[in-house]
Motif scaffolding. Structure first.
Motif, PDB file in Angstrom:
ATOM      1  N   CYS A  54      38.059  22.516   3.490  1.00 53.55           N
ATOM      2  CA  CYS A  54      36.726  22.066   3.931  1.00 53.55           C
ATOM      3  C   CYS A  54      36.805  21.128   5.142  1.00 53.55           C
ATOM      4  O   CYS A  54      35.973  21.211   6.048  1.00 53.55           O
ATOM      5  N   SER A  55      37.779  20.227   5.170  1.00 54.17           N
ATOM      6  CA  SER A  55      37.900  19.292   6.303  1.00 54.17           C
ATOM      7  C   SER A  55      38.088  20.051   7.611  1.00 54.17           C
ATOM      8  O   SER A  55      37.450  19.741   8.632  1.00 54.17           O
ATOM      9  N   HIS A  56      38.967  21.036   7.575  1.00 53.32           N
ATOM     10  CA  HIS A  56      39.244  21.830   8.771  1.00 53.32           C
ATOM     11  C   HIS A  56      38.043  22.705   9.134  1.00 53.32           C
ATOM     12  O   HIS A  56      37.699  22.857  10.321  1.00 53.32           O
ATOM     13  N   PHE A  57      37.392  23.272   8.149  1.00 51.79           N
ATOM     14  CA  PHE A  57      36.184  24.075   8.367  1.00 51.79           C
ATOM     15  C   PHE A  57      35.119  23.209   9.054  1.00 51.79           C
ATOM     16  O   PHE A  57      34.504  23.619  10.043  1.00 51.79           O
ATOM     17  N   LEU A  58      34.925  22.012   8.545  1.00 53.70           N
ATOM     18  CA  LEU A  58      33.928  21.107   9.114  1.00 53.70           C
ATOM     19  C   LEU A  58      34.278  20.721  10.542  1.00 53.70           C
ATOM     20  O   LEU A  58      33.392  20.631  11.408  1.00 53.70           O
ATOM     21  N   GLU A  59      35.548  20.477  10.805  1.00 57.05           N
ATOM     22  CA  GLU A  59      35.979  20.167  12.181  1.00 57.05           C
ATOM     23  C   GLU A  59      35.497  21.252  13.147  1.00 57.05           C
ATOM     24  O   GLU A  59      34.967  20.964  14.227  1.00 57.05           O
ATOM     25  N   HIS A  60      35.674  22.514  12.771  1.00 54.41           N
ATOM     26  CA  HIS A  60      35.209  23.618  13.610  1.00 54.41           C
ATOM     27  C   HIS A  60      33.693  23.594  13.773  1.00 54.41           C
ATOM     28  O   HIS A  60      33.171  23.788  14.880  1.00 54.41           O
ATOM     29  N   LEU A  61      32.993  23.364  12.672  1.00 54.44           N
ATOM     30  CA  LEU A  61      31.537  23.488  12.686  1.00 54.44           C
ATOM     31  C   LEU A  61      30.849  22.427  13.545  1.00 54.44           C
ATOM     32  O   LEU A  61      29.757  22.668  14.071  1.00 54.44           O
ATOM     33  N   LEU A  62      31.467  21.265  13.704  1.00 61.83           N
ATOM     34  CA  LEU A  62      30.814  20.210  14.484  1.00 61.83           C
ATOM     35  C   LEU A  62      30.745  20.550  15.974  1.00 61.83           C
ATOM     36  O   LEU A  62      30.029  19.877  16.718  1.00 61.83           O
ATOM     37  N   ALA A 118      24.889  14.447  14.367  1.00 60.61           N
ATOM     38  CA  ALA A 118      23.691  15.288  14.303  1.00 60.61           C
ATOM     39  C   ALA A 118      24.002  16.780  14.298  1.00 60.61           C
ATOM     40  O   ALA A 118      23.205  17.590  14.767  1.00 60.61           O
ATOM     41  N   SER A 119      25.144  17.156  13.768  1.00 59.52           N
ATOM     42  CA  SER A 119      25.485  18.575  13.708  1.00 59.52           C
ATOM     43  C   SER A 119      24.522  19.321  12.790  1.00 59.52           C
ATOM     44  O   SER A 119      24.136  18.821  11.730  1.00 59.52           O
ATOM     45  N   GLN A 181      28.275  23.210   0.195  1.00 59.95           N
ATOM     46  CA  GLN A 181      29.475  22.422  -0.092  1.00 59.95           C
ATOM     47  C   GLN A 181      29.963  21.688   1.148  1.00 59.95           C
ATOM     48  O   GLN A 181      30.319  20.506   1.092  1.00 59.95           O
ATOM     49  N   VAL A 182      29.983  22.389   2.271  1.00 59.64           N
ATOM     50  CA  VAL A 182      30.434  21.768   3.515  1.00 59.64           C
ATOM     51  C   VAL A 182      29.494  20.639   3.927  1.00 59.64           C
ATOM     52  O   VAL A 182      29.931  19.565   4.357  1.00 59.64           O
ATOM     53  N   ALA A 183      28.198  20.856   3.777  1.00 59.21           N
ATOM     54  CA  ALA A 183      27.215  19.838   4.152  1.00 59.21           C
ATOM     55  C   ALA A 183      27.345  18.591   3.277  1.00 59.21           C
ATOM     56  O   ALA A 183      27.237  17.459   3.774  1.00 59.21           O
ATOM     57  N   ARG A 184      27.587  18.762   1.983  1.00 57.56           N
ATOM     58  CA  ARG A 184      27.778  17.603   1.100  1.00 57.56           C
ATOM     59  C   ARG A 184      29.050  16.838   1.474  1.00 57.56           C
ATOM     60  O   ARG A 184      29.064  15.599   1.474  1.00 57.56           O
ATOM     61  N   PHE A 185      30.094  17.561   1.794  1.00 58.31           N
ATOM     62  CA  PHE A 185      31.355  16.941   2.212  1.00 58.31           C
ATOM     63  C   PHE A 185      31.133  16.133   3.496  1.00 58.31           C
ATOM     64  O   PHE A 185      31.641  15.014   3.631  1.00 58.31           O
TER      65      PHE A 185
END
Length: 423
Positions: A54-62, A118-119, A181-185
């Motif tokens: 999830c941490s790595h996924f979130l890094e991409h999404l921002l 603000a992603s 899940q990603v948004a809560r993280f």
């Protein structure tokens, strides 16, 4: 810091905002660039099994867009001024960083602040980036060095522990992650008190603080008061799991990592271990390179390493060789580790190891990006920020007895062995 003439060449300043966001900068004389990083105190070891990757996924999404900027807008903003822009996820932190001309630092601060606070994390972006990450995982699975090091960590820490799992996740875990899940993280970990903004180069600290207040003030991100989150605790030492693990891959070579438990990130023995690591396998003059490659011709690549976490660490030797030479390679590496554990290193090796560490330290801090990383990581994960002179002095203070002691302690432990290659 001062130069040879006694003139101040850099100044480090630190400000803590009421929200707990820390801003630290290092002003460097004679440069026209500025590097900035946003360091977030969350990494793959903070994930449960259901959030693996999830941490790595979130890094991409921002990078995918905010209310003010699309993904293309974010890319164009830094490209248009010739800036460098990227991010990475580690076991214990995540970093978003940029390097620009000093006059463009306000732009870099604003873009980073917008992304971090603000992603949108839209459903469409989650699905599109999921496929990108699955491709990235497949790419790493084709790299024998990545595979063997991941296997080594899995054996050392346990396959069902956050430290033992790979940073990027697995195809199964990434496929199962939902947008919710990603948004809560994101909301849980991306808080002002859990972040450090560091900058180095041609930087005015007061102006930087003002820019950070404006850029990170979006969405009420800086509202409220909170003390900064302290560095991750290492009070309880984490133990590793000795043993052997193998994986069959259709590679031409066998890749091997043989290692043991090391020392935590803030352990005073890390300086002696650094000298030892350099003498053992840190360059072409090192024992392992000379013995394994130059004298015996057993492998093209051989090196040693030391990795550190808040509560433990690992040391090891990595080798790539032909399958027919695996047994000989392991015999030689084990013999060298036993010899160093029993006898330590020579005076000449001590001097050479110190010289390599000092040179690597100074040369590695010639640019603003390296300086930014040093102060940002120190603020986020260490209890202190040692000056360059202090680090140099601690390296110089290492004695033969210090090295012999840490070698006996570390290399006397039970081994962890990971082997990847053709069956």
């Amino acid at each position: 810091m001062r130069d040879a003439d006694g003139q101040v060449t850099s100044t480090i300043r630190r400000t803590v905002l009421p929200s707990g966001l820390r801003v630290i900068s290092e002003q460097m004389a004679g440069v026209r660039s500025a590097a900035i990083g946003v360091w977030v105190g969350v990494g793959s070891r903070d994930e449960s099994a259901s959030l693996h990757g999830c941490s790595h996924f979130l890094e991409h999404l921002l990078f995918k867009g905010t209310r003010e900027r699309s993904a293309l807008d974010i890319s164009i903003a830094l490209d248009a001024v010739g800036g460098e822009f990227n991010a990475f996820t580690a076991k214990e932190y995540t970093c978003f960083h940029a390097r620009v001309l000093d006059e463009d630092l306000p732009l870099a601060v604003d873009v980073l602040g917008d992304m971090i606070t603000a992603s949108l994390l839209s459903e469409d972006d989650v699905e599109a980036e999921r496929d990108v990450i699955l491709d990235e995982i497949a790419m790493h699975d084709d790299d024998p060095d990545d595979v063997v090091h991941n296997l080594f960590a899995e054996q050392a820490w346990g396959p069902d522990t956050p430290l033992g799992r790979g940073i990027a996740g697995t195809a199964e875990s990434i496929a199962a992650l939902s947008r919710a899940q990603v948004a809560r993280f994101y909301r849980k970990h991306y808080r002002a008190a859990n972040m450090v903004v560091s900058a180095a180069g041609s930087v005015d600290h007061a102006a930087l603080v003002d820019q950070v207040r404006a850029a990170f003030g979006r969405e009420g991100f800086l509202d409220g008061e909170e003390a900064p989150v302290p560095p991750r605790s290492g009070a309880v030492a984490r133990r590793v799991h000795p043993g052997t693990v193998t994986a069959s891959r259709p590679f031409e070579q066998v890749n091997v990592v043989l290692g043991m438990q090391g020392v935590p990130r803030d352990d005073d023995r890390r300086f002696a271990l650094g000298v030892l690591n350099t003498a053992l396998g840190g360059g072409t003059s090192s024992r392992l390179f000379q013995e394994v490659r130059e004298r015996r011709g057993l492998a093209y690549s051989v090196y040693s390493f030391a990795s550190h976490h808040a509560d433990s660490g690992l040391v090891g030797v990595a080798v790539g060789c032909l399958p027919s030479k695996l047994d000989d390679v392991l015999d030689v590496v084990r013999a060298e580790l036993r010899r160093v554990a029993a006898e330590g290193i020579s005076e000449e090796e001590l001097s050479r190891g110190k010289g390599q560490l000092r040179g690597g330290l100074v040369l590695g801090l010639e640019d603003s990006g390296s300086r930014m990383s040093r102060i940002g990581k120190a603020e986020l994960v260490h209890d202190e920020l040692l000056s360059i002179d202090e680090v140099m002095a601690r390296i110089e203070a290492v004695t033969l007895d210090d090295v012999r002691s840490v070698a006996a302690q570390v290399f006397g432990r039970r081994e962890i062995l990971a082997v990847v290659g053709p069956s």
